[in-house]
Design a protein around this motif. Structure first.
Motif, PDB file in Angstrom:
ATOM      1  N   ASP A   1       0.645  -1.262  -0.094  1.00  0.00           N
ATOM      2  CA  ASP A   1      -0.008  -0.109   0.042  1.00  0.00           C
ATOM      3  C   ASP A   1       0.934   1.459   0.120  1.00  0.00           C
ATOM      4  N   TRP A   2       2.024   1.030   0.297  1.00  0.00           N
ATOM      5  CA  TRP A   2       3.063   2.299   0.394  1.00  0.00           C
ATOM      6  C   TRP A   2       4.245   1.899   0.305  1.00  0.00           C
TER       7      TRP A   2
ATOM      8  N   TYR B   1       2.477   6.742  -1.447  1.00  0.00           N
ATOM      9  CA  TYR B   1       1.352   5.907  -1.129  1.00  0.00           C
ATOM     10  C   TYR B   1       0.272   5.384  -2.287  1.00  0.00           C
ATOM     11  N   ARG B   2       0.085   4.301  -2.292  1.00  0.00           N
ATOM     12  CA  ARG B   2      -0.590   3.704  -3.481  1.00  0.00           C
ATOM     13  C   ARG B   2      -2.326   3.795  -3.025  1.00  0.00           C
ATOM     14  N   HIS B   3      -3.003   4.496  -3.730  1.00  0.00           N
ATOM     15  CA  HIS B   3      -4.362   4.432  -3.665  1.00  0.00           C
ATOM     16  C   HIS B   3      -4.868   4.312  -4.961  1.00  0.00           C
TER      17      HIS B   3
ATOM     18  N   THR C   1      -0.417   7.159  -7.157  1.00  0.00           N
ATOM     19  CA  THR C   1       0.779   6.838  -6.412  1.00  0.00           C
ATOM     20  C   THR C   1       1.222   8.270  -6.168  1.00  0.00           C
TER      21      THR C   1
END
Length: 393
Positions: A264-265, A293-295, A299
């Motif tokens: 996720d990060w 941070y990956r959302h 990113t």
């Protein structure tokens, strides 16, 4: 140059010889590629930001907005001759060492796996300087528009041999890499380049440390003219010129890096030291820390980086013409930067990126810039904006 051709010829020759014996109709051969279509804009109009230390044109004074800094396309051919014997040939077109987009052979080697733990490569490989050396040119593999230039300032292949031995202990894998070879490029040659790197991977964590030695020749027309002139003058500056001459010197390169990426990060940091003191190149210590941070498909990330140059001996009053003092001063690259980047994965093999950087050159520092123009002010900061499309196929 001749040695380089022999390494490449041997690697390709072995691959082709084995390829003749390979059976058709399977997945032994694969053609793939990667590329970046990028554009960058610099607010510094009296000097250029360049893609690596050998390139004297990029973005800034030559063109306020340009695609030179990041744009490239590469094609790679992989051959699996047997389960243990493989080969790779890669060609890349980019504006870097060649000062043009002329395609260059960046990889050409064969690899043999002697056991599940030990393998060796022979031919042209990526110089094993950094954590990301193996895919330094593949923008799609990174969260930023480009890897931090304060550290990733060398974009060079090595012709030689490399051995890799892996030790597995539970969830931990320790990789021990040894290598020997040479670099033959437009401005910098490195002979008897040898070194070792150790990588430790466990779960989401990866740690790498390396140390490299070699005999370095860094030559340009300006350097030749400067030091040839001083060499023929019967003045006290002669001894200082001999110490500062970068055309034949011992050099070392050390690096340490760590990354943590649970999914996720991510957190990544790397520090390198390139030591060519007491030549005009001096001793450079640089590093960066980046967190992202990956959302979903987005990113965002933030990176801080720093460069510190020491170890140069300025002749001072012993230099009657001031040229040596000027050469030492121009190699001062002290600076720090802050970068905010956003990666958007629009497809499985395509990513769009935006990046904004603020670079602060320290007092009196030339900041590693090139193509200096009249009116350039050392120590002045600038903004660098970038947008790119990265893809693989």
């Amino acid at each position: 140059m001749q040695l380089k051709k022999q390494w490449i010829a041997l690697a390709i020759g072995l691959a082709l010889a084995q390829g003749v014996q390979a059976q058709d109709g399977d997945d032994r051969f694969k053609l793939s590629g990667f590329g970046t279509l990028g554009v960058a804009h610099s607010s510094e109009d009296k000097a250029d930001v360049t893609s690596d230390f050998q390139t004297d044109r990029g973005v800034g004074a030559s063109d306020a907005t340009s695609g030179r800094l990041d744009s490239r396309v590469g094609v790679q051919f992989n051959a699996n001759f047997t389960d243990n014997f493989t080969g790779v040939v890669q060609a890349v077109s980019e504006y870097a060492v060649t000062k043009s987009y002329r395609p260059e052979l960046t990889l050409a080697h064969v690899k043999y796996r002697f056991s599940s733990a030990f393998s060796a490569r022979l031919g042209r490989i990526s110089a094993p300087l950094y954590m990301l050396s193996e895919y330094q040119r593949v923008g799609y593999a990174m969260p930023w528009a480009r890897p931090p230039q304060e550290v990733y300032n060398y974009l060079l292949p090595m012709d030689g041999i490399e051995g890799q031995y892996n030790i597995t202990a539970g969830e931990t894998v320790i990789g021990i890499q040894g290598f020997y070879g040479r670099i033959d490029s437009e401005k910098a040659d490195v002979n008897a380049m040898r070194g070792m790197a150790v990588t430790v991977d466990k779960g989401a964590s990866s740690f790498r440390v390396s140390h490299i030695l070699g005999r370095v020749q860094y030559v340009t027309a300006d350097i030749d003219a400067l030091f040839n002139t001083y060499r023929n003058l019967p003045i006290p500056a002669l001894a200082a010129a001999a110490r500062l001459d970068p055309r034949d010197m011992d050099g070392s390169f050390s690096g340490i890096g760590y990354s943590y990426d649970p999914g996720d990060w991510f957190l990544r940091s790397e520090i390198i030291r390139a030591d060519y003191a007491p030549s005009i190149s001096g001793k450079t210590t640089s590093g960066y820390a980046s967190v992202g941070y990956r959302h979903g498909s987005l990113t965002p990330s933030f990176t801080v980086a720093h460069v510190d140059v020491r170890g140069q001996e300025m002749p001072g009053a012993l230099d009657p013409f001031g040229l040596l003092n000027g050469a030492v001063a121009s190699n001062s690259g002290d600076r720090h930067s802050y970068s905010a980047a956003l990666r958007w994965d629009v497809r499985d093999n395509v990513a769009i990126k935006f990046q904004a950087s603020r670079v602060e050159n320290h007092a009196g520092s030339f900041g590693g810039l090139d193509n200096l123009q009249p009116g350039f002010q050392p120590g002045r900061g600038y903004n660098l904006l970038s947008a790119s499309v990265d893809f693989v196929f």
